[in-house]
Write a protein that holds these residues in place. Structure first.
Motif, short mmCIF file in Angstrom:
data_model
loop_
_atom_site.label_atom_id
_atom_site.label_comp_id
_atom_site.label_asym_id
_atom_site.label_seq_id
_atom_site.Cartn_x
_atom_site.Cartn_y
_atom_site.Cartn_z
N ALA B 390 27.11 45.50 36.78
CA ALA B 390 27.73 44.32 36.22
C ALA B 390 29.18 44.17 36.69
N GLU B 391 29.91 45.29 36.65
CA GLU B 391 31.31 45.21 37.06
C GLU B 391 31.46 44.97 38.55
N ILE B 392 30.57 45.61 39.34
CA ILE B 392 30.62 45.42 40.79
C ILE B 392 30.35 43.95 41.12
N GLU B 393 29.41 43.37 40.41
CA GLU B 393 29.06 41.98 40.67
C GLU B 393 30.25 41.04 40.45
N VAL B 394 31.04 41.32 39.42
CA VAL B 394 32.21 40.48 39.14
C VAL B 394 33.14 40.46 40.36
N VAL B 395 33.41 41.67 40.91
CA VAL B 395 34.31 41.76 42.06
C VAL B 395 33.71 41.07 43.28
N LEU B 396 32.44 41.35 43.56
CA LEU B 396 31.80 40.77 44.74
C LEU B 396 31.80 39.24 44.67
N ASN B 397 31.53 38.70 43.49
CA ASN B 397 31.54 37.24 43.34
C ASN B 397 32.92 36.67 43.63
N GLN B 398 33.95 37.33 43.12
CA GLN B 398 35.31 36.82 43.32
C GLN B 398 35.68 36.81 44.80
N VAL B 399 35.43 37.94 45.48
CA VAL B 399 35.86 38.02 46.88
C VAL B 399 35.01 37.10 47.75
N HIS B 400 33.73 37.00 47.44
CA HIS B 400 32.86 36.07 48.18
C HIS B 400 33.43 34.65 48.10
N ASP B 401 33.82 34.27 46.91
CA ASP B 401 34.40 32.95 46.69
C ASP B 401 35.66 32.77 47.54
N GLU B 402 36.47 33.81 47.61
CA GLU B 402 37.71 33.72 48.40
C GLU B 402 37.41 33.58 49.89
N ILE B 403 36.42 34.35 50.36
CA ILE B 403 36.09 34.29 51.78
C ILE B 403 35.53 32.91 52.13
N MET B 404 34.60 32.43 51.31
CA MET B 404 33.93 31.18 51.63
C MET B 404 34.86 29.97 51.56
N THR B 405 35.93 30.06 50.75
CA THR B 405 36.88 28.96 50.69
C THR B 405 38.02 29.15 51.68
N ASN B 406 37.88 30.15 52.58
CA ASN B 406 38.90 30.44 53.58
C ASN B 406 40.26 30.78 52.98
N ASN B 407 40.24 31.36 51.79
CA ASN B 407 41.51 31.79 51.22
C ASN B 407 41.86 33.21 51.62
N ILE B 408 40.92 33.87 52.28
CA ILE B 408 41.17 35.23 52.74
C ILE B 408 40.33 35.39 54.01
N SER B 409 40.81 36.21 54.95
CA SER B 409 40.03 36.39 56.17
C SER B 409 38.84 37.30 55.86
N ILE B 410 37.85 37.29 56.74
CA ILE B 410 36.67 38.12 56.50
C ILE B 410 37.06 39.59 56.40
N ASP B 411 37.90 40.04 57.34
CA ASP B 411 38.29 41.45 57.34
C ASP B 411 39.04 41.83 56.07
N ALA B 412 40.01 40.98 55.70
CA ALA B 412 40.79 41.29 54.50
C ALA B 412 39.90 41.25 53.26
N GLY B 413 38.96 40.31 53.25
CA GLY B 413 38.05 40.20 52.12
C GLY B 413 37.19 41.44 51.98
N ILE B 414 36.66 41.90 53.12
CA ILE B 414 35.82 43.09 53.08
C ILE B 414 36.64 44.31 52.64
N ALA B 415 37.88 44.37 53.13
CA ALA B 415 38.74 45.49 52.72
C ALA B 415 38.97 45.44 51.22
N LYS B 416 39.12 44.25 50.68
CA LYS B 416 39.35 44.10 49.24
C LYS B 416 38.12 44.53 48.44
N MET B 417 36.94 44.13 48.93
CA MET B 417 35.71 44.57 48.25
C MET B 417 35.63 46.09 48.27
N ASN B 418 35.86 46.66 49.45
CA ASN B 418 35.77 48.12 49.58
C ASN B 418 36.68 48.80 48.56
N GLU B 419 37.92 48.31 48.51
CA GLU B 419 38.91 48.97 47.67
C GLU B 419 38.55 48.84 46.19
#
Lengths: 293, 427, 278
Positions: B390-419
């Motif tokens: 449940a908690e992982i899903e919250v984070v993944l949804n947020q970063v996915h949203d950021e990547i898809m709206t071009n508010n973060i680059s793919i690499d930075a987004g993936i790094a954020k998910m990882n972290e």
């Protein structure tokens, strides 16, 4: 000097006024709230036995990205929304308290964004402010702006979008409170001011504003509370996005309580919210006392 | 003042009247009849509840099934609140998603069904491995009754008009991307988009898990990069509609597909029944459509796809566990599967007979490829069972949203998910 | 504050222009609701907005009554709203009088306590409250919603603020005349606070009428449900019938507008004599 007995009677009379509301309020709202406060010191998932957490729920918040983002966003949101809504609603109320044409129509219309279904209001808003096809950005293009805001889809503009939306939605609500407040002002005060040869602004500044201080206190407190508790609007307009750009405290509380079923942690965030509002309210309460005395 | 008094009087009279009829309670249950309460959502728009209940009650005259509609939007929240504190009023529980299932199990609200499954001889091999995916330490707390999986829906008329061959059941991602680009045409009101991704994270991000090498709860997400690159590239080139626009205008995927504005759309099998109904009622501009299997990575078997399962469980606090389990057994079993399939919905038991029922439903595409598309080789759950899902899903949804709206680059987004996910996993 | 002055004509014009523009902006959602209520779901969110549907689908308005028990929902909601509003007005104005005009031990602390609880988000105490209500066997009764809504701190706070602006001398004079506190409340404060009472009526009415999560949690039996739950019934998991949602929303909006229109005339009471007309 009133006797002790009559003093006691006075107190009892006062309590009898409060009792009908207070008893209902205490049982159905106060008790669960106290329970929720206690929960912030416990680990509980709403089902398994509770266990003592001490202050760990609070300590964990320091290292909680979701909480930190939501706290910051909530404060930014409140700082933007409270003054803007206050000014707009006061302005609207003063104008609509005049003997202008179609006054009832304008009053009713101002109340529409508040009563219309949130689904509809949010849908309209999002269409109008749609980054690529919305009329607002079309107009900005035509006016010669080369880059237009991404509104709800841009993390730098999403909060501004939410703030503007809130002002628009709540303006009519607080206008009503101000309208009712304006009815309480003694007309003689204006007549006296008129005789003194004051202008519109002076009458507004020295009669209307001081006379409305109790109303303004109410509006300020309610607005602050409402802003700190914002949830529905965010849910409908941005779903807390993009990313965490509009994640607010109650959103985080919801996630912690009903996604993770970490009720202790959710309560801890609620306590932080509660204390923040309490501090702001106390400051305003003292301000009111000084102002009215 | 008089007026106020009159109003008060009228109001109190009204109050008396409504209170009087408000306190009336439902008639007591008939003697000898056991009533089971089934928590579910969307009674009005779901077609299989009634036939399932009718069939079961006909075979068991001493049992009455009562439905408890908790709405779909907040279903898991409402269900879990209702079950909190050991309330015995709900007997049969519908489990909508895996994070919710995980919570229910953790919170000890569901009955461990292992003993009953053994004593009643329930054959778990019928469920195509899905029961293994929701077992917690070898214990099963729910039995799947619906098992949806993702497919590609396509608009045959648009392909015919463009003179392009239909998509096939064996498409690599590269072929799929090329086809989407080929099918994009027109401007303004005539614009046809080659593909369409709904705003759910699962519609884009989960392409990455189909090669079976990674899961979405791993804590490292570098494998998602090529898929984000493909989708963002399509978005940039106008092959698919812009995520930000779709999200802010709350565009529903069905409308997009009905309006002849997309050539292909990846979506779950739940859309089949809706699409058939809407086309039959003439509510859509699309008339001819087809289905093919999900695109796949190089070297992966075609028919590998994403799945979601809806399960039924028995509340731990229920006082009628035996009767409740018997009902669960019926709904999730072969008989229930037949009934569910007749409504066009994919049941969890997906044998040849069930596929036959769905494919022969009037309105289902008549070509053989569409029928074959229903054959699934391997299904990965949209969200695997994990303690922190449940908690992982919250984070993944947020970063996915950021990547898809071009508010973060793919690499930075993936790094954020990882972290952030690693932080959750370490807790 | 006179707009009829000769030299203030441009100001009046500017004012009207501003008003008309903001009125348009505020009316948009309603117009959109109306237009969406006459469309098929697939056309509701199309771009650019089609304000006047090409083929208005009036059936939406007849279908909503048969697809869900809308009439029952409206009856339930009306019942709840009337009772809650009545109790709220009565108990809040009563309590507020004590907070504004009487001196007693613990007044300020108690008042702050009231206000502070408004700050607690419902999501934080929803579960404890639900468990408590259920232990009282109030689950699946309308009483649960009534108790939840009727004794809000909001009403007390609102009424207190209006009583504060009534001069204390008025009460003092009445006390010297030998009037009891209850008499002052009923004969002086209540008539004076008609605008405030109207405000509270409108707010309570709208809030109860539009409340969603409370009824959703507490009222799970169909015959008890309210109109907002009914609206959500059209929002399914895999498809949402927005045309029907909006048709039902328009129907649901009518009572609120009627209440507003019939009460808003009380906002002119003071002005009738002179007010801001100067």
């Amino acid at each position: 000097m009133p006797s002790k007995k009559s003093q006691l009677k006075k107190q009892l009379v006062a309590y009898s006024f409060i009792a009908p509301n207070f008893i209902g309020f205490a049982v159905f709202t106060m008790v669960p709230i106290i329970f929720a406060i206690a929960l912030s010191f416990l680990h509980w998932d709403g089902s398994n036995p509770m266990s003592w957490a001490g202050v760990s729920n609070f300590v964990d918040l320091f290292d909680d990205d979701q909480f930190k983002a939501s706290l910051k966003n909530t404060i930014v949101y409140s700082l933007g929304t409270v003054p803007l809504t206050l000014i707009c609603s006061l302005f609207l109320a003063v104008i609509l308290n005049q003997g202008i044409k179609a006054r009832n129509f304008f009053r009713t219309v101002s109340f529409f964004p508040y009563v219309a279904s949130l689904v509809a209001v949010a849908a309209v808003w999002n269409m109008i402010f749609n980054p690529s096809k919305g009329p607002v950005n079309m107009m900005l293009y035509k006016l010669g702006f080369s880059s237009v805001p991404g509104w709800a889809a841009d993390k730098n503009w999403a909060m501004i979008t939410i703030i503007l939306f809130s002002v628009w939605k709540y303006m009519g609500y607080y206008m009503i409170i101000y309208l009712a407040g304006l009815q309480g002002i003694n007309p003689e005060l204006y007549e006296a001011a008129n005789l003194d040869g004051t202008n519109v602004w002076q009458r507004f500044r020295f009669v209307t504003i001081p006379q409305l201080s109790a109303t303004t206190f109410f509006v300020l407190v309610m607005l602050t509370i409402q802003c700190f508790k914002v949830y529905d609007i965010v849910y409908m307009v941005t779903q807390a996005g993009p990313g965490t750009a509009t994640l607010v405290l109650v959103y985080d509380i919801y996630n912690k309580a009903f996604i993770s079923w970490n009720l202790g942690s959710a309560s801890a965030v609620a306590i932080v919210l509660f204390l923040l509002v309490l501090i702001v309210t106390l400051v305003q309460f003292n301000g009111e006392k000084r102002f009215t005395n | 003042m008089k007026k106020v008094l009159t109003i008060v009087l009228v109001l109190s009279l009204l109050m008396g009247a409504v209170f009087a009829n408000g306190t009336k309670e439902a008639a007591p249950a008939q003697a000898g009849v056991t009533t089971l309460k089934w928590a579910l959502w969307d009674i009005a728009s779901t077609t299989y509840y009634e036939p399932l209940i009718t069939a079961y009650e006909a075979a068991h005259p001493d049992i009455k099934i009562e439905m408890l509609d908790l709405g779909s939007a907040d279903f898991m929240t409402m269900l879990q609140t209702q079950l909190s504190g050991g309330d015995s009023s709900i007997d049969v529980v519908t489990i909508k998603d895996i994070p919710g299932y995980n919570n229910l199990v953790k919170r000890n609200l569901l009955l461990n069904l292992n003993d009953k499954i053994a004593s009643e001889g329930v054959d778990l091999s019928l469920y195509g491995g899905t029961t293994d995916q929701i077992s917690v330490d070898g214990k099963l707390y729910g039995i799947p009754f619906r098992s949806d999986f993702w497919l590609v829906y396509y608009n045959k008329d648009l392909f015919d008009k463009a003179g392009v061959a239909y998509p096939t059941n064996d498409m690599t991602f590269a072929q799929y991307d090329a086809l989407a680009r080929k099918m994009t045409s027109g401007m303004g009101a005539d614009k046809v988009y080659g593909a369409h991704y709904h705003t759910w994270r699962s519609a884009v991000q989960l392409f990455g898990i189909l090669d079976g090498k990674h899961t979405i709860v791993d804590g490292t997400y570098d494998f998602l990069k090529p898929y984000y690159e493909m989708v963002l590239g399509e978005q940039k080139d106008g092959i698919v509609q812009d995520y930000a626009t779709l999200k802010t205008s709350s565009t529903h995927y069905s409308g997009v597909f009905y309006n002849n504005s997309v050539a292909m759309m990846n979506m779950g099998s739940w859309f089949i029944a809706t699409l058939i109904n809407q086309v039959a009622q003439g509510n859509t501009e699309v008339k001819n459509w087809g289905l093919v299997k999900y695109p796949h990575a190089e070297g992966v078997t075609p028919g590998t796809t994403l799945g979601t399962i809806t399960s039924l469980g028995v509340s731990n606090a229920s006082k009628k566990k035996d009767a409740a389990f018997d009902f669960v057994k019926f709904v999730t079993g072969p008989e229930g599967a037949q009934i569910v399939a007749k409504t066009g919905t994919i049941p969890a038991i997906k044998n040849e007979g069930v596929i036959q029922i769905i494919a022969s439903k009037p309105g289902f595409p008549t070509d053989s490829a569409s029928r074959d598309a229903l054959q699934v080789a391997k299904t990965y759950l949209e969200m695997p069972l994990h303690e922190k899902s449940a908690e992982i899903e919250v984070v993944l949804n947020q970063v996915h949203d950021e990547i898809m709206t071009n508010n973060i680059s793919i690499d930075a987004g993936i790094a954020k998910m990882n972290e952030q996910v690693q932080k959750i996993l370490a807790k | 504050m006179q707009v009829q002055n000769k030299n203030s004509k441009p100001i009046a014009l500017l004012l009207y222009t501003l008003l008309v523009i903001s009125a348009l902006a505020m009316l948009l959602p309603f117009v959109w609701m109306l237009s969406a209520s006459l469309k098929l779901d697939k056309d509701v969110f199309t771009f650019p907005i089609q304000w006047i549907p090409a083929n208005p689908r009036w059936e939406n308005y007849s279908e909503i009554w048969t697809m869900i028990p809308l009439l029952t929902f409206i009856k339930n909601t009306a019942k709840l709203t009337i009772i809650v509003t009545f109790l709220q007005l009565l108990t809040s104005s009563f309590a507020a009088y004590a907070f504004a005009k009487l001196h007693f031990k613990g007044r300020d602390v108690l008042f702050l306590g009231y206000v502070a609880t408004i700050a607690m988000p419902w999501q934080a105490y929803m579960v404890p409250q639900f468990l408590m209500m259920r232990s009282f066997h109030l689950n699946n009764t309308h009483l649960a919603i009534i108790f939840l809504q009727a004794f809000s701190a909001f009403g007390v706070f609102l009424m207190r603020q209006f009583y504060m602006s009534v001069p204390d001398e008025l009460c003092e004079a009445a006390r010297i005349d030998g009037m009891s506190e209850y008499g002052i409340y009923a004969k002086i404060m209540l008539p004076l606070s008609v605008p405030a009472l109207s405000t509270l009526t409108i707010f309570t009415f709208v809030n109860t009428w539009n409340d969603f999560l409370g009824p959703l949690l507490y009222l799970t039996r169909t015959e008890l449900k309210t109109i907002q739950i009914g609206l959500r019934m059209f929002i399914g998991q895999y498809s949402s019938e927005y045309g029907l949602i909006m048709a039902a929303s328009v129907v649901a909006l009518i009572p609120v507008v009627i209440v507003f229109l019939s009460l808003q005339r009380f906002f002119v009471q003071g002005v009738a004599t002179a007010g801001l007309k100067g």
